[in-house]
Design an enzyme around this catalytic site. Structure first.
Site, PDB file in Angstrom:
ATOM      1  CG  LEU A 145      -4.286   9.210   2.413  1.00 27.03           C
ATOM      2  CD1 LEU A 145      -4.954  10.115   1.386  1.00 27.03           C
ATOM      3  CD2 LEU A 145      -4.146   7.814   1.835  1.00 27.03           C
ATOM      4  CD  GLU A 176      -5.213   1.224   9.308  1.00 27.20           C
ATOM      5  OE1 GLU A 176      -5.242   1.235   8.065  1.00 27.20           O
ATOM      6  OE2 GLU A 176      -6.207   0.965  10.005  1.00 27.20           O
ATOM      7  NE  ARG A 202      -6.542   7.767  10.336  1.00 26.12           N
ATOM      8  CZ  ARG A 202      -7.282   8.339   9.388  1.00 26.12           C
ATOM      9  NH1 ARG A 202      -6.956   9.505   8.893  1.00 26.12           N
ATOM     10  NH2 ARG A 202      -8.367   7.725   8.955  1.00 26.12           N
ATOM     11  CG  HIS A 229     -12.516   5.144   8.979  1.00 31.21           C
ATOM     12  ND1 HIS A 229     -12.558   4.865   7.641  1.00 31.21           N
ATOM     13  CD2 HIS A 229     -11.801   6.280   9.102  1.00 31.21           C
ATOM     14  CE1 HIS A 229     -11.904   5.805   6.985  1.00 31.21           C
ATOM     15  NE2 HIS A 229     -11.420   6.664   7.843  1.00 31.21           N
ATOM     16  N   GLY A 261       0.843  -1.192   0.000  1.00 36.21           N
ATOM     17  CA  GLY A 261       0.000   0.000   0.000  1.00 36.21           C
ATOM     18  C   GLY A 261       0.877   1.239   0.000  1.00 36.21           C
ATOM     19  NE  ARG A 276     -12.768  11.346  10.517  1.00 31.88           N
ATOM     20  CZ  ARG A 276     -11.862  10.853   9.694  1.00 31.88           C
ATOM     21  NH1 ARG A 276     -11.057   9.909  10.092  1.00 31.88           N
ATOM     22  NH2 ARG A 276     -11.768  11.298   8.463  1.00 31.88           N
ATOM     23  CB  ALA A 303       3.462   2.381   4.578  1.00 34.09           C
ATOM     24  N   GLY A 304       4.111   0.559   2.144  1.00 34.65           N
ATOM     25  CA  GLY A 304       4.928  -0.523   1.600  1.00 34.65           C
ATOM     26  C   GLY A 304       5.486  -0.207   0.225  1.00 34.65           C
TER      27      GLY A 304
END
Lengths: 258, 253, 640
Positions: free
Chosen positions: C443, C427, C437, C403, C44, C332, C46-47
């Site tokens: 992101l 994450e 968060r 989420h 993703g 949130r 980060a990877g």
């Protein structure tokens, strides 16, 4: 509000491996809520199959929000089914009626060999991107983001093309099994932007020629655009065709090929 | 049915594959997109031919001498600078070459597209926008080609035409030849059918060439299909009017 | 008793720490980089960014994804945007302000040094992504546009329509693809991590299962990076993608990596409510909708009139009533809990009475349908596709859903877990978001870790290992891990019980959602901790996996993931039970103010719980990292 559909007959392609012969198998779904998504209907069927001791139907899916591009079903002869601008995962059962017969097949193309049942291997798309679908910009050397102003219409046009989710519906829907919409969407995205100019012609040449190794040719039917869940226009194909022409003719000398 | 999965296991170094270097035109023609350019450019040439051929033939409405003189005029293009018939043969040579390239590209792309989906869909497809014209290009193309062969045998070599009043086929008597040929209703029917096929071929092909060449601009995009429709209509109406006129006795009556 | 957890935060004032670190860090000579091999699991944000950057530097990189392509990772589904302290709007933003907002948003439960570094590199991310061709929204003048987001008083969020995550992921994916093409990265797709292998206390490699053939193999390397996302799917219904799972992080945890703050999970207030029992996932609607939509429920729980015939005086606009200054834009966690209370009181709307209205009729009257369509057209279309109702005519129905998970593998300043040589990014780690968060920060964190942190910190670990060979995959540790994995997967197949993995997943999800969801109580958590082991036993005895282990088998894959969710779920409840305070996403009903807001206990819980595997998740060992705030003064969050 929520109604139930009754007596849905599913004709689903079952194939146990890449080199095995496949066949259609019929399944009955007696009742399903019209609020269910199409894939949830398959989940429901799969759970029943497991309970009956049968192997679940393999199909590709992940985000179920229409953005990851993993789902890939040919539903009643249409890539991603009957709803316009919608991936299979966002299709809901309310689009069908009680008593309907629904045929589900995997994408079919030489470049998309079947892995199992309804799942195909779309690695050929990755090969196209690997050949040139990027801007060479190693981490760390980037100038300030606002250094190059990009006119809003240019940025918007690039974004229109960049929305491609790489699902392969364009190839699946194309009578020729061509991947021009996928390839051209990436070419258009990067070639429209100022950052993409340095590699513009090398990119289009590499990507078009890699595409050629796997896919059929575009004959401008327009089926890809109609099947695309992101409604990417075939205008991008024209743009890529024009850039390929320029790459081959006008910029042949500058390309320093050897 | 055997299929090979690709991209399994470690995937590396696909981007660095280099293609064999070829002469420029062959290199361009070697890709599918290049072949589509070839089809588009030769298509434009052939479009020019069918349009002027149709316009030239309208001379038959002015009578035998006008049409025959027009035929003579074609032979005398640039005469006396060039010997009689030379320019016409150069044009013919160009047309033949274009037709050959057009057909060769069509055949190789069709082959490519067949191999791109070795296993067809096993259920019925539900096409959304691909129309009869776009999906029947190869059949309308073949029809037009067969018609062309017959048309040459009929009106250029006289092989399939009837013999004129003086007992032999005289190529220069264009008007007579046309009238004698099209007066036979099966011939007229074939002629009409082939021209409708030509029209359908043009309806998709003319629009398609803009896409293939990358001539796409919001300013004229909406005119591309209209142009294709208009062009196909003009050519078909003009051409189809000839057998009808002959059968109706307007020409040659 | 507990082990001293060393965060390795560098010395010096907060704003100099990262500079100081970079000045002191050990480097690997460019010609020597190719002698090191790094495994990156997960592709993703980060990877992919880490794998691409490490390969650009010259390391040999093997990247693994269980997807068919790196472009499918769930980073793709992020809608809103990405924060960066660029201050392009000149509205008073700065690195410090982004740092402070993130710390405050996280309810003062994040590590200062990590968060400050995140804020520092945020500006580089935007430069990097623009250079890669990410088509961020622009003003007519051609400069980048920004929008504002919850929890901030400046406009610092960069966005690409409602598809920012997609565009950023494709940017990182393209950079990765380039390296794959050049041979710098070897990609293993449809390959799932099933174990992490340590030799002599260091990460030595991983054991993976080829999802297409079921074959189990080992890969060794000098260092391993886990960028495998969060565990939100433990709730069964969440906005996560179907395949998101905790397996990689959990398997690392079982091999010695501490798992930090698992109870910090974020519930997003605007998701489309569940519509039937077969629902497989929930869909998030961008939070931006709350800018113009008004949230309400009928005052009378037994309301039967159609929605358009309920008069104003019978509607309860509860957010506007309770939080007059923030109103419908309350953060949130606060708006999520308010919705839950309304539904719990029986005021829920919709056929299952499980949602609240988000009403646009005022906005449509005030602005006109055209303006509303321009702002939210694509979201309205998406809602209509899923819910089958037209939000221009009928108010949307929304309800909170799981989420994002702030908790994850414990990492130090270098993003290294408690296993030397094993890193966690994105994450999958716990480090930057504390207990909650902020929007548009996920992101940012994924890309910061992958592009600008790991490439430095890995070198520091690798440099002293020059010319030390990596263990071969025939080392007994690898062989043992392989056979354990084979045994585990054969085990699932051989139970031959009566229930599918999905059934168990749904049941475990229900327990976690009910007792460890938006609102937790001691009683509920204890109940969960008594029910979970019983259900887990049933799982081991009554699981049914059809098919075989030698070809692609999604049921078998799922069984392995559900197994790990069970164990994680127990740890989550333990963690929530031990944290006797409310903070951010962790709301314990016993610890609230008179007005029902979260009540922190900074004296006892200004720390991180890092759990150590002991063989049984029910008796995991708790280690504590104290959070020392050098710059920030702890304050009570108030959004009134």
């Amino acid at each position: 509000m929520s109604n139930h559909l009754k007596d849905i007959t599913l004709k689903i392609w079952r194939q146990s491996g890449p080199n095995d012969a496949g066949h259609f198998e019929s399944y009955k779904v007696d009742e399903i809520s019209d609020e269910a998504s199409f894939l949830e209907m398959l989940d429901y069927l799969n759970e029943r199959l497991i309970n009956e001791g049968q192997e679940a139907i393999v199909f590709d899916h992940d985000c179920r929000e229409g953005i990851c591009g993993t789902c890939s079903l040919m539903i009643n002869g249409q890539a991603h089914g009957p709803e316009r601008a919608t991936a299979s995962c966002q299709l809901h059962m309310r689009k069908f009626k009680s008593g309907d017969s629904i045929t589900i097949e995997p994408w079919r193309a030489r470049a998309f060999p079947i892995v199992k049942d309804l799942m195909v291997d779309r690695s050929a798309f990755d090969r196209i991107i690997e050949s040139g679908g990027f801007i060479t910009s190693p981490t760390g050397g980037a100038p300030d983001a606002n250094l190059i102003p990009i006119p809003k219409p240019v940025s918007d046009a690039a974004m229109d093309a960049a929305q491609c989710i790489g699902c392969g519906a364009c190839v699946a829907a194309c009578p020729n099994g061509a991947a021009n919409l996928f390839t051209s969407a990436k070419i258009a995205h990067l070639n429209l932007l100022p950052q993409g100019q340095a590699e513009r012609f090398r990119r289009v040449e590499a990507m078009v020629e890699t595409m050629d190794e796997y896919f059929g040719s575009c004959t401008n039917h327009g089926e890809c655009e109609a099947a695309c869940p992101k409604e990417i226009s075939i205008d991008v194909i024209a743009l890529a065709n024009a850039d390929y022409r320029k790459a081959k003719i006008k910029n042949r000398k500058q390309l320093a090929r050897n | 049915m055997a299929q090979v999965l690709h991209g399994r296991g470690p995937v590396t170094a696909t981007a660095t594959t280099t293609r064999k270097r070829r002469p420029f035109l062959l290199d361009l023609y070697s890709t599918a997109v290049g072949k589509k350019y070839a089809m588009a450019i030769t298509g434009i040439g052939l479009m020019g031919f069918v349009l002027f051929h149709m316009i030239g033939n309208l001379k038959m409405y002015f009578g035998a001498s006008d049409l025959d003189h027009y035929a003579e005029f074609l032979k005398k293009l640039l005469y006396p600078l060039a010997p009689k018939g030379t320019v016409l043969w150069i044009l013919r040579g160009g047309l033949i070459a274009m037709a050959v390239i057009h057909i060769h590209a069509a055949i190789s792309l069709t082959r490519l597209n067949r191999t791109a989906r070795p296993v067809r869909y096993q259920s019925e497809r539900d096409y959304q926008v691909a129309n009869f014209a776009s999906r029947s290009m190869r059949w309308t193309g073949v029809t037009v080609f067969l018609f062309l062969v017959w048309h040459l045998l009929d009106l250029t070599f006289g092989v399939t035409n009837t013999v004129g009043a003086d007992g032999e086929f005289i190529r220069a008597n264009v008007y007579d030849n046309v009238v004698r040929s099209l007066d036979r209703w099966p011939v007229a029917a074939f002629y009409i059918l082939a021209n409708i096929a030509l029209g359908i071929h043009l309806f998709h092909g003319v629009w398609s060439l803009f896409q293939s060449m990358g001539w796409n601009n919001p300013r004229f995009n909406k005119w591309r299909q209209a142009f294709a429709t208009g062009f196909a209509t003009v050519v078909v109406v003009g051409n189809v009017s000839f057998p009808i006129a002959v059968l109706a006795g307007v020409v040659g009556g | 008793m507990s082990v001293e957890l060393n965060s390795k935060s560098p010395a010096g004032p907060l704003s100099d720490k990262w500079e100081n670190y970079k000045a002191d860090v050990k480097l690997v000579n460019p010609n020597n980089k190719r002698k090191f091999k790094v495994i990156v699991v997960g592709t993703g944000l980060a990877g992919a960014s880490a794998a691409a950057t490490l390969a650009e530097l010259g390391y040999q990189v093997d990247a693994f994804t269980f997807h068919d392509s790196p472009r499918r990772a769930h980073s793709i589904a992020a809608q809103g945007g990405i924060n960066a302290a660029k201050n392009y709007q000149g509205d008073g933003d700065s690195v410090h302000r982004l740092f402070y907002d993130t710390i405050k948003g996280g309810d003062f439960r994040a590590r200062e040094s990590n968060v400050h570094r995140l804020a520092e590199v945020s500006v580089n991310i935007i430069d990097q992504m623009v250079a890669q061709g990410v088509p961020f929204a622009r003003e007519y003048g051609g400069l980048l546009d920004n929008r504002s987001f919850g929890g901030a008083q400046v406009s610092r969020t960069f966005y690409a329509r409602g598809q920012t995550g997609q565009q950023l992921l494709l940017g990182a994916y393209q950079q990765l693809a380039r390296q794959i093409g050049l041979g710098g990265v070897r990609l293993f797709n449809r390959t799932e991590l099933v174990d992490v292998v340590t030799i002599e206390g260091r990460a030595a490699g991983i054991v993976v299962r080829d999802l297409m053939t079921g074959e189990i193999t080992s890969h060794s390397a000098h260092a391993v990076v886990l960028a495998t996302g969060g565990y939100g799917n433990v709730f069964f219904l969440s906005t996560n993608a179907m395949a998101c799972n905790v397996t990689a992080a959990w398997r690392a945890h079982r091999k010695g990596a501490y798992f930090a703050n698992p109870c910090y999970t974020q519930i997003h207030p605007t998701c489309i409510p569940q519509s039937d029992e077969f629902q497989s996932k929930l869909t998030l609607m961008s939070e931006s909708l709350r800018n113009d939509g008004r949230v309400w429920v009928p005052k009378n729980p037994d309301e039967t009139r159609p929605v358009d015939q309920i008069p104003e005086e019978d509607r309860d606009y509860y957010l506007e009533r309770l939080y007059p200054s923030y109103g419908n834009l309350a953060p949130r966690d606060i708006s999520s809990r308010a919705a839950k209370r309304a539904v719990d009181r029986g005021q829920g709307v919709g056929p299952l009475k499980n949602g609240v209205y988000l009403d646009f009729s005022d906005a449509i009257n005030r602005l006109g349908k055209n303006v509303v369509e321009e702002r939210y057209g694509n979201l309205f279309e998406m809602y209509e596709r899923i819910a089958g109702e037209n939000p221009y005519d009928v108010p949307m129905r929304i309800y909170p859903a799981s989420h994002y998970t702030m908790g994850g593998l414990w990492v130090d300043y270098e993003l290294m877990t408690t296993i030397p040589g094993l890193y966690a990014a994105g994450e999958a780690n716990f480090s930057d978001h504390g207990a909650n968060r902020l929007g548009a920060s996920a992101l940012m964190q994924g890309l910061a870790d992958g592009y600008f942190v790991l490439p430095y910190t890995i070198g520091n670990y690798l440099a002293p290992m020059l010319n030390k060979p990596i263990p071969g995959v025939d080392h007994p540790e690898f062989k043992a891990a392989e056979s354990a994995a084979r045994e585990r997967f054969n085990g699932y197949l051989n139970v031959k019980g009566t229930r599918s993995p999905d059934w168990f997943h749904r049941e475990v999800g229900k327990i976690i959602w009910d007792y460890c969801g938006m609102e937790r109580t001691q009683q509920g958590l204890e109940k969960a901790l008594s029910e979970l082991p019983a259900l887990y036993d049933e799982f081991k005895k009554d699981l049914r996996v059809t098919g075989n282990g030698e070809s692609l088998n999604q049921t078998l894959e799922k069984a392995g993931r559900v197994d790990d969710f069970f164990q994680l779920g127990m740890l989550m409840c333990r963690d929530a039970l031990d944290r006797n305070e409310s903070c951010g996403g962790h709301f314990r009903a016993e610890y609230q103010t008179d007005e029902g807001e979260a009540l922190r206990d900074d004296d006892n819980f200004c720390n991180v719980f890092a759990w150590e595997w002991t063989g049984d998740p029910m008796s995991a060992k708790r280690n504590i990292e104290e959070l020392n705030y050098e710059t920030v003064h702890l304050a009570t969050r108030s959004y009134k």
